[in-house]
Design a protein around this motif. Structure first.
Motif, mmCIF file in Angstrom:
data_model
loop_
_atom_site.group_PDB
_atom_site.id
_atom_site.type_symbol
_atom_site.label_atom_id
_atom_site.label_comp_id
_atom_site.label_asym_id
_atom_site.label_seq_id
_atom_site.Cartn_x
_atom_site.Cartn_y
_atom_site.Cartn_z
ATOM 1 N N ALA A 1 0.884 -1.206 -0.172
ATOM 2 C CA ALA A 1 0.056 0.075 0.181
ATOM 3 C C ALA A 1 0.970 1.198 -0.125
ATOM 4 O O ALA A 1 0.496 2.286 -0.636
ATOM 5 C CB ALA A 1 -0.885 0.044 1.202
ATOM 6 N N GLU A 2 2.116 1.005 0.534
ATOM 7 C CA GLU A 2 2.853 2.437 0.611
ATOM 8 C C GLU A 2 3.915 2.554 -0.634
ATOM 9 O O GLU A 2 3.987 3.620 -1.276
ATOM 10 C CB GLU A 2 3.833 2.150 1.804
ATOM 11 N N VAL A 3 4.452 1.343 -1.242
ATOM 12 C CA VAL A 3 5.104 1.470 -2.378
ATOM 13 C C VAL A 3 4.719 1.423 -3.825
ATOM 14 O O VAL A 3 5.168 2.096 -4.652
ATOM 15 C CB VAL A 3 6.300 0.351 -2.314
ATOM 16 N N THR A 4 3.349 0.728 -3.875
ATOM 17 C CA THR A 4 2.780 0.673 -5.196
ATOM 18 C C THR A 4 2.252 1.867 -5.761
ATOM 19 O O THR A 4 2.600 2.311 -6.763
ATOM 20 C CB THR A 4 1.461 -0.311 -5.220
ATOM 21 N N PRO A 5 1.774 2.889 -4.891
ATOM 22 C CA PRO A 5 1.430 4.257 -5.628
ATOM 23 C C PRO A 5 2.600 5.054 -6.157
ATOM 24 O O PRO A 5 2.362 5.640 -7.098
ATOM 25 C CB PRO A 5 0.852 4.973 -4.302
ATOM 26 N N VAL A 6 3.881 4.874 -5.369
ATOM 27 C CA VAL A 6 5.194 5.503 -5.771
ATOM 28 C C VAL A 6 5.429 4.791 -7.182
ATOM 29 O O VAL A 6 5.771 5.434 -8.233
ATOM 30 C CB VAL A 6 6.083 5.268 -4.769
ATOM 31 N N ALA A 7 5.305 3.453 -7.171
ATOM 32 C CA ALA A 7 5.777 2.770 -8.544
ATOM 33 C C ALA A 7 5.021 3.419 -9.574
ATOM 34 O O ALA A 7 5.232 3.365 -10.962
ATOM 35 C CB ALA A 7 5.657 1.252 -8.358
ATOM 36 N N GLU A 8 3.579 3.312 -9.339
ATOM 37 C CA GLU A 8 2.663 3.872 -10.548
ATOM 38 C C GLU A 8 2.917 5.114 -11.125
ATOM 39 O O GLU A 8 3.190 5.348 -11.969
ATOM 40 C CB GLU A 8 1.346 3.615 -9.903
ATOM 41 N N ARG A 9 3.295 6.032 -10.088
ATOM 42 C CA ARG A 9 3.656 7.419 -10.338
ATOM 43 C C ARG A 9 4.850 7.543 -11.194
ATOM 44 O O ARG A 9 4.919 8.395 -12.327
ATOM 45 C CB ARG A 9 3.648 8.513 -9.204
ATOM 46 N N VAL A 10 5.921 6.593 -10.788
ATOM 47 C CA VAL A 10 7.093 6.961 -11.504
ATOM 48 C C VAL A 10 7.255 5.884 -12.764
ATOM 49 O O VAL A 10 8.276 5.896 -13.430
ATOM 50 C CB VAL A 10 8.689 6.552 -10.714
ATOM 51 N N GLY A 11 6.327 5.104 -12.853
ATOM 52 C CA GLY A 11 6.200 4.167 -14.360
ATOM 53 C C GLY A 11 6.822 3.016 -14.152
ATOM 54 O O GLY A 11 7.544 2.458 -15.042
#
Length: 398
Positions: A217-227
């Motif tokens: 829940a913490e790392v996936t949104p970052v991964a999605e934002r940076v591609g």
């Protein structure tokens, strides 16, 4: 598929040039020398890219950004480690890398009792012997509560096996099981392993799953934002070890993970070797089930020596063993075809020939166990042949 090759950096006895000659399109590597939990320095990412380019290829997949034991247990500096993991994703994205593999196995990564077991015709292979592992747990590690995890027959066989072991075999068994992450300098003595196991007291399967979902829940949104596509590697072997829960061993486990954090960036490293050690796993069906979320592929084959789970098994040749590799590759190619039709940028899924038997000159090269030059070249050639045949216009998967 995009054919890649794992490389452990300058210490690797198999070079990037060797990988290029073997037919690899790109390299899978990691900064194994950076302590787990730390942010990966930009200059170290750049240096590794330059090292790969010097051999004629590009760094395309990270395997792995390690997940610290603090994150898994939610103790100590676990929040800082998650923040560092997020920042590492940002830096890798800025460097042009789009796929990051990781695992969430507690304490031990992939576990084998033999790193160079004698297979057919003098080849060397990695092997997991169920009785040897029980002998280690019961008589070398002497883990509290271990007796409850084995039936009477296994306990008796393990006692006989341990009694017949030489001191050299006992020492080798401890080294092999406590070896740590591939390519890293980590490794556990018996006492260090006991200490690490203590940190999981009170953490059962359900709690570890909650911690995993919290991490995602913490790392996936970052991964999605940076591609970046992040992809979880399955447990290896896919069952509980040393009283520790494992939570990525079956289709049900992956379905839970993907359902809890339902983002295209949160996906699967589909490893046919790890999942194939569990007889109940139907690998072609699992590819069909998770196809849109498979971001990275490990193709290898294991031979189960028993019908039960847990079982003894060894790393067989890529087209041998218990996995129908042709059926698996057909499903993967069908998914790639769907992705191309849908206009997905990630329509070509990176694949690497995982592990391999040591054959011919591998036997004297002294490469990382499981990662020989010629054994993997042979595996890649065989896998590429299946892919080329199935991609022919006659079969409609190209």
């Amino acid at each position: 598929m995009r054919h890649t090759w794992r490389w452990f950096g300058p210490i690797d006895r198999v070079s990037v040039g060797d990988a290029a000659q073997a037919g690899a399109h790109g390299i899978v590597t990691a900064l194994h020398h950076i302590p787990t939990g730390d942010v990966w320095p930009v200059e170290e990412i750049t240096r590794r890219q330059e090292q790969v380019r010097a051999g004629g290829l590009e760094w395309e997949v990270v395997e792995s950004v390690p997940v610290s034991e603090s994150i898994k247990t939610q103790t100590g500096p676990w929040r800082e480690h998650i923040a560092n993991w997020q920042e590492t994703l940002r830096r890798l994205s800025a460097a042009g890398i789009r796929t990051v593999c990781y695992n969430f196995m507690p304490v031990l990564d992939w576990t084998r009792t033999d790193l160079r077991w004698s297979a057919r015709y003098g080849a060397k292979a990695m092997r997991f012997d169920r009785i040897d592992f029980a002998a280690f747990d019961l008589h070398l590690l002497q883990r509290p509560g271990a007796l409850e995890d084995y039936d009477a027959t296994t306990r008796e066989e393990a006692e006989r096996r341990f009694r017949d072991m030489t001191d050299e075999r006992r020492a080798a068994l401890s080294r092999n099981i406590g070896a740590g992450l591939p390519g890293s300098a980590d490794g556990y003595s018996l006492q260090q392993l006991r200490d690490h196991l203590e940190t999981y007291a009170g953490i059962d399967r359900e709690r570890l799953q909650r911690h995993f979902v919290d991490f995602l829940a913490e790392v996936t949104p970052v991964a999605e934002r940076v591609g970046i596509n992040i992809c979880a590697h399955p447990d290896d072997p896919p069952w509980a070890l040393l009283g520790l829960p494992r939570i990525l061993s079956s289709a049900e486990d992956y379905a839970f993970m993907l359902r809890q954090v339902d983002s295209p960036a949160n996906g699967v490293t589909f490893c046919t070797g790890s999942l194939g050690a569990r007889a109940a796993n139907d690998l072609p069906a699992m590819v069909r089930q998770f196809a849109p979320r498979i971001h990275f592929i490990h193709l290898r084959n294991v031979r189960r020596e028993e019908l039960q789970t847990p079982c003894s098994f060894y790393e067989d040749e890529h087209l041998e063993g218990d996995t129908d590799m042709v059926a698996v590759i057909a499903e993967l190619l069908a998914e790639e075809k769907r992705r191309r039709a849908g206009g997905r940028a990630d329509h070509q899924i990176p694949m690497r020939p995982d592990h391999g038997q040591e054959i011919l000159d591998d036997l004297t090269r002294g490469a990382q166990p499981g990662y020989p030059a010629i054994g993997r070249l042979k595996g890649l050639a065989e896998l590429r042949g299946i892919e080329r045949a199935l991609s022919h216009a006659t079969y409609g998967l190209g």
